[in-house]
Design a protein around this motif. Sequence first.
Motif, short mmCIF file in Angstrom:
data_model
loop_
_atom_site.label_atom_id
_atom_site.label_comp_id
_atom_site.label_asym_id
_atom_site.label_seq_id
_atom_site.Cartn_x
_atom_site.Cartn_y
_atom_site.Cartn_z
N UNK A 11 80.91 37.08 50.56
CA UNK A 11 80.99 38.16 51.44
C UNK A 11 80.60 39.33 50.60
N UNK A 12 80.62 40.81 51.21
CA UNK A 12 80.34 42.05 50.50
C UNK A 12 81.46 42.56 49.50
N UNK A 13 81.39 42.86 48.66
CA UNK A 13 82.37 43.36 47.68
C UNK A 13 81.70 44.76 46.94
N UNK B 64 72.94 33.83 46.40
CA UNK B 64 73.80 32.69 47.33
C UNK B 64 74.27 31.71 46.44
N UNK B 65 75.48 31.40 46.43
CA UNK B 65 76.14 30.44 45.70
C UNK B 65 76.30 29.17 46.47
N UNK B 66 76.07 28.28 45.54
CA UNK B 66 76.10 26.85 46.05
C UNK B 66 76.96 26.06 45.44
N UNK B 67 77.57 25.02 45.79
CA UNK B 67 78.51 24.14 45.39
C UNK B 67 77.70 22.73 45.19
N UNK C 214 76.67 30.00 50.24
CA UNK C 214 77.61 31.00 50.71
C UNK C 214 77.07 32.37 50.15
N UNK C 215 76.88 33.27 50.84
CA UNK C 215 76.24 34.72 50.41
C UNK C 215 77.31 35.50 49.85
#
Length: 118
Positions: free
Chosen positions: A9-11, A92-95, A112-113
């Motif tokens: 998400x956005x933080x 983008x974070x990948x598992x 997930x962005x």
Amino acid sequence: VQLVESGGGLVQAGGSLRLSCAASGSTFSINSMGWYRQTPGKQRELVARIISGGGTTNYGDSVKGRFTISRDNAKNTMYLQMNSLKPEDTAVYYCKAVIRGSSWSFVWGQGTQVTVSS
């Protein structure tokens, strides 16, 4: 093995997020799991990984002391707690799961962005 990420998400800078990666299928064959991230035009880089069984962890230099990787074996879920986020953590974070067997292989989640605003 299938992987599904969530929690991006956005933080704002200085804030926190927790990513989750839920594994399904032949999870007993997972040797290690990790988080990687990628920005446009750059190679995917290691953020953190955790070895099954002993729980040994490794972190990328840029996130040491700010991010914590963990795994809940009962839920087949891996987490990445991200604190003190910086704009340069935007990606983008990948598992990823490494599967052991006669021929080792690996599986990626869909990504997930994570966006950190300054």
